[in-house]
Design a protein around this motif. Structure first.
Motif, short mmCIF file in Angstrom:
data_model
loop_
_atom_site.label_atom_id
_atom_site.label_comp_id
_atom_site.label_asym_id
_atom_site.label_seq_id
_atom_site.Cartn_x
_atom_site.Cartn_y
_atom_site.Cartn_z
N ALA A 170 12.40 16.69 -12.13
CA ALA A 170 11.89 18.02 -12.47
C ALA A 170 11.99 18.28 -13.96
O ALA A 170 11.07 18.85 -14.57
N ASP A 171 13.08 17.87 -14.58
CA ASP A 171 13.25 18.08 -16.03
C ASP A 171 12.24 17.27 -16.83
O ASP A 171 11.73 17.74 -17.86
N GLU A 172 11.92 16.06 -16.37
CA GLU A 172 10.93 15.25 -17.08
C GLU A 172 9.53 15.85 -16.94
O GLU A 172 8.76 15.87 -17.91
N VAL A 173 9.21 16.33 -15.74
CA VAL A 173 7.92 16.99 -15.55
C VAL A 173 7.82 18.22 -16.45
O VAL A 173 6.79 18.45 -17.11
N GLU A 174 8.90 19.00 -16.52
CA GLU A 174 8.90 20.20 -17.35
C GLU A 174 8.77 19.84 -18.83
O GLU A 174 8.04 20.50 -19.58
N LYS A 175 9.44 18.78 -19.26
CA LYS A 175 9.34 18.35 -20.66
C LYS A 175 7.91 17.94 -20.99
O LYS A 175 7.36 18.36 -22.02
N ASN A 176 7.29 17.13 -20.13
CA ASN A 176 5.90 16.71 -20.35
C ASN A 176 4.97 17.92 -20.39
O ASN A 176 4.07 18.01 -21.22
N ARG A 177 5.22 18.85 -19.46
CA ARG A 177 4.36 20.03 -19.38
C ARG A 177 4.48 20.88 -20.63
O ARG A 177 3.49 21.37 -21.16
N SER A 178 5.70 21.06 -21.13
CA SER A 178 5.91 21.88 -22.32
C SER A 178 5.29 21.26 -23.56
O SER A 178 4.96 21.95 -24.52
N GLN A 179 5.11 19.93 -23.53
CA GLN A 179 4.49 19.23 -24.65
C GLN A 179 2.99 19.06 -24.47
O GLN A 179 2.33 18.42 -25.27
N GLY A 180 2.47 19.63 -23.38
CA GLY A 180 1.04 19.57 -23.13
C GLY A 180 0.56 18.25 -22.58
O GLY A 180 -0.64 17.94 -22.61
N GLU A 181 1.49 17.43 -22.07
CA GLU A 181 1.11 16.12 -21.53
C GLU A 181 0.94 16.22 -20.01
O GLU A 181 1.69 16.92 -19.33
N SER A 182 -0.01 15.48 -19.50
CA SER A 182 -0.20 15.40 -18.05
C SER A 182 0.77 14.37 -17.49
O SER A 182 1.10 13.39 -18.15
N PRO A 183 1.26 14.58 -16.26
CA PRO A 183 2.14 13.58 -15.66
C PRO A 183 1.42 12.24 -15.56
O PRO A 183 0.25 12.18 -15.20
N ARG A 184 2.13 11.16 -15.89
CA ARG A 184 1.51 9.84 -15.88
C ARG A 184 1.33 9.31 -14.46
O ARG A 184 0.40 8.60 -14.17
N GLU A 185 2.27 9.63 -13.59
CA GLU A 185 2.21 9.14 -12.23
C GLU A 185 2.52 10.29 -11.29
O GLU A 185 3.14 11.27 -11.67
N ARG A 186 2.11 10.13 -10.06
CA ARG A 186 2.49 11.12 -9.06
C ARG A 186 2.64 10.42 -7.72
O ARG A 186 1.94 9.45 -7.45
N PRO A 187 3.54 10.90 -6.88
CA PRO A 187 3.65 10.31 -5.54
C PRO A 187 2.38 10.56 -4.75
O PRO A 187 1.79 11.64 -4.82
N ALA A 188 1.95 9.57 -4.00
CA ALA A 188 0.81 9.78 -3.11
C ALA A 188 1.20 10.83 -2.07
O ALA A 188 2.33 10.88 -1.60
N ASN A 189 0.25 11.69 -1.75
CA ASN A 189 0.44 12.70 -0.69
C ASN A 189 1.47 13.77 -1.05
O ASN A 189 2.03 14.41 -0.17
N PHE A 190 1.76 13.97 -2.32
CA PHE A 190 2.61 15.10 -2.70
C PHE A 190 1.90 16.36 -2.23
O PHE A 190 0.71 16.54 -2.47
N MET A 191 2.62 17.24 -1.56
CA MET A 191 1.98 18.29 -0.77
C MET A 191 2.17 19.68 -1.36
O MET A 191 3.25 20.02 -1.86
N PHE A 192 1.12 20.46 -1.30
CA PHE A 192 1.21 21.89 -1.56
C PHE A 192 0.84 22.61 -0.27
O PHE A 192 -0.24 22.39 0.27
N VAL A 193 1.74 23.46 0.23
CA VAL A 193 1.50 24.19 1.47
C VAL A 193 1.12 25.62 1.12
O VAL A 193 1.89 26.34 0.48
N GLY A 194 -0.04 26.05 1.54
CA GLY A 194 -0.51 27.39 1.25
C GLY A 194 -1.85 27.36 0.56
O GLY A 194 -2.50 26.31 0.48
N ARG A 195 -2.25 28.48 0.02
CA ARG A 195 -3.49 28.60 -0.70
C ARG A 195 -3.22 28.89 -2.16
O ARG A 195 -2.23 29.53 -2.49
N PHE A 196 -4.10 28.43 -3.02
CA PHE A 196 -3.89 28.67 -4.44
C PHE A 196 -4.09 30.15 -4.78
O PHE A 196 -3.44 30.69 -5.66
#
Length: 200
Positions: free
Chosen positions: A170-196
């Motif tokens: 989580a801290d690495e994702v937040e660091k990348n996000r604060s620097q305007g970088e997109s995550p380099r990798e992501r787990p397959a099937n990472f899930m969001f439950v609900g509507r945007f």
């Protein structure tokens, strides 16, 4: 059958496998997942809005902070936001042709603002006894956060083998996000439950 299918798709079946030691994770993390689950149960069964709200935050803190961390006021909302951002990013990749990147950037900012808002209400309640500002929609939002955090933590035990790996991720994702970088990798099937467009 529909109920069982839903549990298999969301977190309950995966959580049970971890608690029964059928899925290998760090023993301390297994205990934390059990504690958080008990807090969620307390929240669901409580007849008082404020108690449910507090139990939800205790569950989130159990999952995403270490006991000796001093700056939980800063780290907890950021970690929750980072994990939700990852879910948004994953969904954006899957749905890229349907909606522009600007939509997801706007939704991510809305979630960040909303997370900070409910966390400030949590602090106001616990430290100053401020009760009147907490509404049902605040409790519903913390339910929503917990569901989306927990479903992904228990679905990827190799990635989230221990709490240290969860917080580092989580801290690495937040660091990348604060620097305007997109995550380099992501787990397959990472899930969001609900509507945007939940209105949160």
């Amino acid at each position: 059958g529909r109920w069982k299918g839903f549990q298999n798709r969301v977190f309950f079946t995966n959580l049970l496998r971890i608690l029964r030691r059928e899925t290998n994770v760090d023993p301390c993390w297994r205990k934390d997942l059990r504690r958080a689950s008990l807090m969620i149960g307390e929240s669901i069964s409580a007849s008082d809005l404020l108690k449910s709200f507090v139990w939800n935050w205790v569950a989130l803190e159990t999952l995403l902070t270490h006991p000796r961390e001093r700056e939980t006021r800063k780290t907890l909302p950021k970690r929750v936001g980072a994990l939700l951002y990852w879910a948004f990013y994953s969904a954006r990749e899957d749905d890229d042709k349907e909606r522009p990147k600007m939509f997801y950037d706007r939704m991510t900012k809305r979630y960040d603002d909303r997370i900070r808002n409910v966390y400030e209400k949590r602090n106001g309640l616990l430290h100053n006894g401020e009760r009147d500002c907490i509404a049902e929609r605040d409790l519903e939002f913390t339910d929503h956060l917990l569901l989306n955090v927990l479903v992904n933590l228990v679905s990827f035990p190799q990635l989230f083998y221990s709490k240290a790996e969860v917080t580092t991720f989580a801290d690495e994702v937040e660091k990348n996000r604060s620097q305007g970088e997109s995550p380099r990798e992501r787990p397959a099937n990472f899930m969001f439950v609900g509507r945007f467009d939940t209105g949160f």
